[in-house]
Enzyme design. Structure first.
Site, PDB file in Angstrom:
ATOM      1  N   HIS A 108       0.828  -1.206   0.000  1.00 34.06           N
ATOM      2  CA  HIS A 108       0.000   0.000   0.000  1.00 34.06           C
ATOM      3  C   HIS A 108       0.864   1.258   0.000  1.00 34.06           C
ATOM      4  CE1 HIS A 108      -4.312  -1.113   0.568  1.00 34.06           C
ATOM      5  NE2 HIS A 108      -3.759  -2.272   0.841  1.00 34.06           N
ATOM      6  N   LYS A 160       2.209 -15.256 -10.543  1.00 33.61           N
ATOM      7  CA  LYS A 160       0.873 -15.742 -10.905  1.00 33.61           C
ATOM      8  C   LYS A 160       0.791 -16.119 -12.386  1.00 33.61           C
ATOM      9  CE  LYS A 160      -1.227 -13.054  -7.176  1.00 33.61           C
ATOM     10  NZ  LYS A 160      -2.341 -12.219  -6.721  1.00 33.61           N
ATOM     11  N   SER A 465       0.212  37.441  21.417  1.00 32.27           N
ATOM     12  CA  SER A 465       0.109  38.844  21.029  1.00 32.27           C
ATOM     13  C   SER A 465      -0.804  39.557  22.021  1.00 32.27           C
ATOM     14  CB  SER A 465      -0.477  38.946  19.613  1.00 32.27           C
ATOM     15  OG  SER A 465      -0.668  40.295  19.241  1.00 32.27           O
ATOM     16  N   SER A 537       7.113  33.874  19.290  1.00 28.92           N
ATOM     17  CA  SER A 537       7.858  32.606  19.182  1.00 28.92           C
ATOM     18  C   SER A 537       6.980  31.440  19.636  1.00 28.92           C
ATOM     19  CB  SER A 537       9.156  32.652  19.981  1.00 28.92           C
ATOM     20  OG  SER A 537       8.986  33.113  21.291  1.00 28.92           O
TER      21      SER A 537
END
Length: 626
Positions: A108, A160, A465, A537
């Site tokens: 997959h 196969k 802020s 930050s």
């Protein structure tokens, strides 16, 4: 009796060469069935396993007396329920001529990272194709990854064949189709074999009567002849990444590690990289006694004639042909993290025995492995493959991946979760890295600080802020100025008028914003200053990155702890209102996260104290200043 049998079995196989190989391809191409067949035919299935296999085969509905060999390998309950392979399954078996470790890798696309893990140590890849379906998208993807990871021994197993009546024309059609794609991605040679994992055609030594038109070797015969990487590595210059200093007593000092390439003998001259110091091998010590010589694949302890400085992460190499050292590279990266790559963020990079901080720049391009197109990319998502520049905090010893997997292959580790998030291959060092050198200066950072009569510090203010960072930082600087301290305040808004005016507010730009400020703060501490920074930050990783730039005990994280609702009520600049209205994207606290410090050196609560009280508390906490 059992112990005797085990001892005899080990003695029988101990001198045989070992081949590591993987099986890969698209979903339901028959990888697990093939490996189960190999285990069964090589008598590596015990009686209790065989009984369980027979029972499981009846339970899942296999007709007649046929066994479902995939059940020997698909060990996870989720795999048995879904009929697919999810994890990498490793199995051991042996023939009269060779030992094998095979990795059954997932088909997959969502498990591509698991396939890369299995391929990283392989010498050979068996790429299966369902004869009914031909070359599929995942066949191309796995072939590209196999070639990218440096596997040059490739078997195209057209499986196969019993379901297409063993037709030669169908086999030739698939081989021709695959050959065109293989040539496009640089696969110069491969061996095509028609097989049936379920029926056993052309897998063991006996040729199949069902394919009289095929005159090549069976799969197991071919695998017995494949050259292993250790043989190729033995022909390359000597390299041994240092793992540890072996010092059992005062009379013995040796350097232990696994020889990655080349050979070594007493009397050979070696060079320690990156220091460049040279010495001569006095002896080669092992648990079983000293050796006359050693080569790639052996773990040894080298005793040198001289007392050279050598520690974990260094490389002991041939004196006349040492590897390079650099701190900037171009690399191909396979991204394995659930969370996308953060350009500019610091990750742990492990290469050989070296571990350093590294950052990945914005990718040059992402590779579409189905079309081989180069796509524009800002980051890399899970299972994506891209080419990007890589920067390490300090020079590392390396070689191009195509020359040395040991010194060219690396992994990236998230510093917070310790999860492996990427794997990569170094191509070459960037020329600019070779042209830039540290210029020695006479005046040291200690002398700069001494002239100012203070210890350099970084007072890193972080918070939402509107929390009051800039106001409090300014008040602290005023107090330091009255104390005759030499300071400089870096404010988040101010630096965006100049130094960082080219940056926006995306996650990648925020990371780069903090990286630049950290570098400036480091230079200012080298000048002996007390640096105050007022930045949101928002990410712990970047605050940790700056902390690692600064000398020990000089970084002080100050968390201006203001609840979001209080900061939003203040909203002096009207930013929260714009963010709520959808006119300001990537705003911290609204549609971009803020990660509060877990253990800041100082925490101030602006709800409970005034600006003056907060500033006084910070000054009291950082005293004495020398």
């Amino acid at each position: 009796m059992i112990a005797d049998d085990i001892e005899g079995y080990l003695a029988q196989h101990q001198d045989k060469t070992l081949l590591r190989f993987i099986t890969c391809g698209s979903v339901d191409d028959g990888k697990s069935t093939l490996i189960g067949r190999l285990l069964y035919d090589s008598k590596m299935v015990f009686e209790d396993q065989l009984a369980a296999l027979e029972a499981d085969s009846r339970r899942v509905g296999t007709q007649g007396q046929e066994l479902d060999f995939a059940l020997l390998v698909d060990g996870l309950s989720a795999e048995r329920e879904q009929g697919i392979t999810i994890d990498v399954a490793y199995r051991f078996f042996a023939t009269q001529r060779r030992k094998f470790i095979v990795a059954d890798t997932p088909g997959h696309e969502q498990y591509t990272r698991n396939m890369v893990t299995g391929a990283s140590t392989a010498d050979c890849a068996v790429i299966l194709i369902d004869a009914r379906k031909g070359v599929l998208k995942q066949t191309r993807r796995h072939s590209y990854l196999v070639h990218l990871l440096g596997i040059r021994n490739i078997v195209l197993a057209v499986n196969k064949m019993d379901l297409v009546d063993y037709t030669e024309d169908r086999f030739d059609e698939i081989v021709a189709d695959y050959g065109k794609f293989a040539a496009d991605i640089g696969i110069a040679d491969f061996t095509a074999i028609p097989i049936s994992g379920f029926r056993g055609d052309n897998i063991t030594a006996a040729p199949s009567d069902n394919t009289p038109w095929y005159r090549g070797a069976s799969l197991i015969e071919h695998l017995e002849e494949v050259q292993v990487s250790a043989a190729e590595a033995a022909e390359r210059p000597f390299r041994m990444p240092m793992q540890w200093v072996n010092r059992p007593n005062l009379d013995f000092r040796g350097f232990s590690g696994l020889i990655a390439s080349g050979s070594i003998a007493p009397g050979d001259t070696v060079r320690i990289v990156p220091s460049g110091k040279t010495s001569t091998v006095k002896s080669i010590a092992t648990f079983d006694g000293d050796l006359d010589s050693a080569q790639a694949g052996q773990s040894v302890t080298l005793v040198l004639d001289d007392e050279v400085d050598c520690s974990r992460g260094d490389v002991i190499a041939a004196a006349d042909d040492p590897p390079e050292s650099s701190d900037q590279f171009e690399a191909t990266i396979v991204w394995m993290g659930e969370e996308a790559l953060k350009p500019g963020r610091g990750y742990w990079l492990k290469i050989g025995t070296q571990t350093v901080t590294a950052s990945v720049q914005e990718p040059k391009y992402e590779i579409d492995v189905n079309t081989l197109d180069h796509l524009a990319a800002k980051t890399l998502q899970l299972n994506a493959i891209g080419v990007a520049e890589l920067r390490t905090e300090q020079p590392i010893t390396f070689e191009a991946y195509e020359d040395s997997k040991a010194l060219g292959g690396f992994i990236l580790i998230d510093k917070v979760t310790n999860a492996t998030v990427g794997a990569g291959m170094l191509h070459f060092s960037l020329r600019r890295a070779q042209n830039v050198h540290w210029q020695p200066t006479t005046i040291t950072r200690e002398e700069h600080a001494g002239m100012k009569n203070q210890q350099p510090r970084v007072l890193w203010f972080t918070g939402l802020s509107g929390s009051g960072k800039s106001t409090i930082a300014n008040a602290v600087e005023q107090r330091l100025n009255l104390m005759n301290r030499h300071t400089f305040l870096l404010d988040g808004d101010n630096v965006r008028h100049g130094l960082n005016r080219d940056l926006g507010f995306t996650e990648a730009d925020r990371i780069e914003n903090i990286r630049r400020v950290g570098e400036v703060a480091k230079l200012m501490t080298d000048a002996g200053l007390i640096v105050l920074t007022a930045f949101i930050s928002p990410f712990r990783a970047e605050r940790r990155m700056v902390r690692e730039m600064i000398a020990d005990a000089e970084f002080i994280e100050i968390f201006v702890d203001t609840p979001l609702e209080v900061a939003e009520q203040r909203d002096v600049k009207g930013l929260y209102r714009k963010a709520r209205e959808g006119n300001l994207k990537n705003f911290t606290g609204i549609d971009s996260p803020y990660e509060p410090p877990e253990e800041p050196e100082i925490r101030v609560n602006t709800v409970e104290m005034s600006v003056e009280e907060a500033a006084d508390a910070i000054i009291a906490a950082i005293l004495p200043l020398k």
